[in-house]
Design an enzyme around this catalytic site. Sequence first.
Site, PDB file in Angstrom:
ATOM      1  N   LYS A  96      -2.103   7.552 -11.395  1.00 40.77           N
ATOM      2  CA  LYS A  96      -1.107   6.497 -11.168  1.00 40.77           C
ATOM      3  C   LYS A  96       0.188   6.922 -11.820  1.00 40.77           C
ATOM      4  O   LYS A  96       0.193   7.646 -12.822  1.00 40.77           O
ATOM      5  CB  LYS A  96      -1.579   5.179 -11.790  1.00 40.77           C
ATOM      6  N   TYR A 209       1.064 -14.791  -0.413  1.00 40.91           N
ATOM      7  CA  TYR A 209       1.236 -14.489   1.012  1.00 40.91           C
ATOM      8  C   TYR A 209       2.338 -13.442   1.175  1.00 40.91           C
ATOM      9  O   TYR A 209       3.410 -13.700   1.714  1.00 40.91           O
ATOM     10  CB  TYR A 209       1.554 -15.783   1.779  1.00 40.91           C
TER      11      TYR A 209
HETATM   12  P1  NAD Z   1       3.977  -8.248  -2.195  1.00 43.20           P
HETATM   13  O1  NAD Z   1       5.057  -8.204  -3.176  1.00 43.20           O
HETATM   14  O2  NAD Z   1       4.266  -7.953  -0.758  1.00 43.20           O
HETATM   15  O3  NAD Z   1       3.292  -9.697  -2.212  1.00 43.20           O
HETATM   16  C1  NAD Z   1       2.979 -10.382  -3.366  1.00 43.20           C
HETATM   17  C2  NAD Z   1       3.021 -11.878  -3.051  1.00 43.20           C
HETATM   18  O4  NAD Z   1       2.606 -12.596  -4.194  1.00 43.20           O
HETATM   19  C3  NAD Z   1       4.428 -12.401  -2.682  1.00 43.20           C
HETATM   20  O5  NAD Z   1       4.301 -13.286  -1.597  1.00 43.20           O
HETATM   21  C4  NAD Z   1       4.861 -13.160  -3.936  1.00 43.20           C
HETATM   22  O6  NAD Z   1       5.734 -14.239  -3.647  1.00 43.20           O
HETATM   23  C5  NAD Z   1       3.514 -13.666  -4.412  1.00 43.20           C
HETATM   24  N1  NAD Z   1       3.515 -14.046  -5.819  1.00 43.20           N
HETATM   25  C6  NAD Z   1       4.170 -13.485  -6.857  1.00 43.20           C
HETATM   26  N2  NAD Z   1       3.926 -14.186  -7.987  1.00 43.20           N
HETATM   27  C7  NAD Z   1       3.076 -15.175  -7.631  1.00 43.20           C
HETATM   28  C8  NAD Z   1       2.441 -16.226  -8.337  1.00 43.20           C
HETATM   29  N3  NAD Z   1       2.647 -16.401  -9.643  1.00 43.20           N
HETATM   30  N4  NAD Z   1       1.609 -17.047  -7.655  1.00 43.20           N
HETATM   31  C9  NAD Z   1       1.431 -16.900  -6.328  1.00 43.20           C
HETATM   32  N5  NAD Z   1       1.998 -15.933  -5.605  1.00 43.20           N
HETATM   33  C10 NAD Z   1       2.815 -15.087  -6.260  1.00 43.20           C
HETATM   34  O7  NAD Z   1       2.839  -7.261  -2.762  1.00 43.20           O
HETATM   35  P2  NAD Z   1       1.575  -6.697  -1.982  1.00 43.20           P
HETATM   36  O8  NAD Z   1       1.861  -5.310  -1.518  1.00 43.20           O
HETATM   37  O9  NAD Z   1       1.085  -7.699  -1.010  1.00 43.20           O
HETATM   38  O10 NAD Z   1       0.535  -6.549  -3.173  1.00 43.20           O
HETATM   39  C11 NAD Z   1      -0.133  -7.678  -3.706  1.00 43.20           C
HETATM   40  C12 NAD Z   1      -1.112  -7.233  -4.755  1.00 43.20           C
HETATM   41  O11 NAD Z   1      -2.079  -6.368  -4.172  1.00 43.20           O
HETATM   42  C13 NAD Z   1      -0.483  -6.456  -5.912  1.00 43.20           C
HETATM   43  O12 NAD Z   1      -1.189  -6.845  -7.086  1.00 43.20           O
HETATM   44  C14 NAD Z   1      -0.796  -5.019  -5.577  1.00 43.20           C
HETATM   45  O13 NAD Z   1      -0.880  -4.205  -6.743  1.00 43.20           O
HETATM   46  C15 NAD Z   1      -2.154  -5.169  -4.922  1.00 43.20           C
HETATM   47  N6  NAD Z   1      -2.504  -4.082  -4.013  1.00 43.20           N
HETATM   48  C16 NAD Z   1      -1.690  -3.771  -2.983  1.00 43.20           C
HETATM   49  C17 NAD Z   1      -2.042  -2.760  -2.109  1.00 43.20           C
HETATM   50  C18 NAD Z   1      -1.180  -2.437  -0.924  1.00 43.20           C
HETATM   51  O14 NAD Z   1      -1.618  -1.660  -0.078  1.00 43.20           O
HETATM   52  N7  NAD Z   1      -0.003  -3.030  -0.797  1.00 43.20           N
HETATM   53  C19 NAD Z   1      -3.235  -2.055  -2.309  1.00 43.20           C
HETATM   54  C20 NAD Z   1      -4.069  -2.398  -3.371  1.00 43.20           C
HETATM   55  C21 NAD Z   1      -3.685  -3.424  -4.225  1.00 43.20           C
END
Ligand code: NAD
Length: 403
Positions: A96, A209
């Site tokens: 990472k 979302y």
């Molecule tokens: P993103 O930024 O597109 O979406 C995150 C969402 O969470 C947003 O809608 C935001 O408004 C919301 N959010 C933030 N704080 C919040 C809170 N306190 N309560 C409720 N909602 C809240 O990010 P993403 O790419 O969708 O990733 C989401 C999670 O998944 C992260 O933790 C990331 O590390 C993990 N993840 C992502 C991937 C990937 O392929 N994108 C892969 C593995 C893990």
Amino acid sequence: MLETAHHHIRSTGKKLGLKTEQIEKLLEVEAAHEFEIVLDSGKKFKAYRMQHNSARGPYKGGIRFHHEVDRDEVRALATLMSFKTAAVDLPLGGGKGGVSVDPKTLSEQELEELARKYVQYLEKHIGPHKDVPAPDVNTNPKIIDWMVDEYARLSGDTTRATFTGKSLENGGSAGRDAATGRGGVIVLRELQKLAKKPGEKLRIAVQGYGNVGSFFAEVAEVEHPEWQLVAATDSSGGIYVEEGMSATDLSEWKKNRKPLAEFNFGKRISNQELIGLDVDVLILAALGGVVTDGNQKQIKAKYILELANGPVDDSAEEGLASHGVTVVPDILANAGGVIVSYLEWLQNLADEHWSVEDVNEKLNNYLVQATKDIYSRAQQDDSTLKEAAFAVAMERIIAASRA
Ligand code: NAD
């Protein structure tokens, strides 16, 4: 997060009868790169790349740009990547990277300079068969494309296989954008089958979302019309609709950058209220540490799907298990992203470009097998899915280290 990761590794290692030295070795990173990036403007940022374990293949894991990035966070995430790639049986290790920066404070030009300087420092330590980074929080295909270009300029490598998560025009894979959400749908469907309840109606609430949460909901809407999306939130809060709502409408709303709390339909709810809703499945796709010992008793869902990394704190796990909540662990539930990253890497090495149908079929096959492996292991050991996922992954890493 580091403590939680270490807790799981120590307790799994003890159950598997590993020697203390073997367990301690799994807690260490094989290489830690820590450096400072100085932009032409004089702005300085701490940067990291942690290479945790390469027994099964090249290090694999994202690079995040976030002001809270620090050594321990990157180390914990690198460790979890080794366990994630092993849990779903990819021939990869775990790594990472991160830069402690709030990218909103940088101009586009500074962002590009930061990305390129990150690669200049690490050029000798990464490569298609050494370490293959990807996007993560606040990094995207555009930033990765700058990194690929810088790496090619310095090393002469033209395969573009040193990074995944590239734009489609620059060697990225079809299906990568939806892969993590789609993977969550596949895992949930397979668990229903294994629990002998295929096609059962499910009421679902999604916290977060964003990219992952919205793709989960959109794929579920098409492939599982019997599942009902009844609630969704983002950082603004969100909405609850007893009779279910359309993911397509919600995604359209979000595409216009409007907060879900202002959606023109349904009852307003907060993120805390969402956690306690009377639903079958709670999808946690926002942040780590959302469910703790303090609020786990409110949960009425039968399943929690960890689509974010570590949304269920280990202090909550015992309580949840004792009142019958199944936590589907992040290293299985959100592995769709790294699986399609692996497929992107294979395409680059073979100089091929696969159709989205091909990619989705391969993603499906990996996750069907991984869900089966982890579910069977949990049955065999009478353990939780998280314990089983760590056990399966650890045995694979240890076997590869011995080999
Ligand atoms: P993103 O930024 O597109 O979406 C995150 C969402 O969470 C947003 O809608 C935001 O408004 C919301 N959010 C933030 N704080 C919040 C809170 N306190 N309560 C409720 N909602 C809240 O990010 P993403 O790419 O969708 O990733 C989401 C999670 O998944 C992260 O933790 C990331 O590390 C993990 N993840 C992502 C991937 C990937 O392929 N994108 C892969 C593995 C893990």
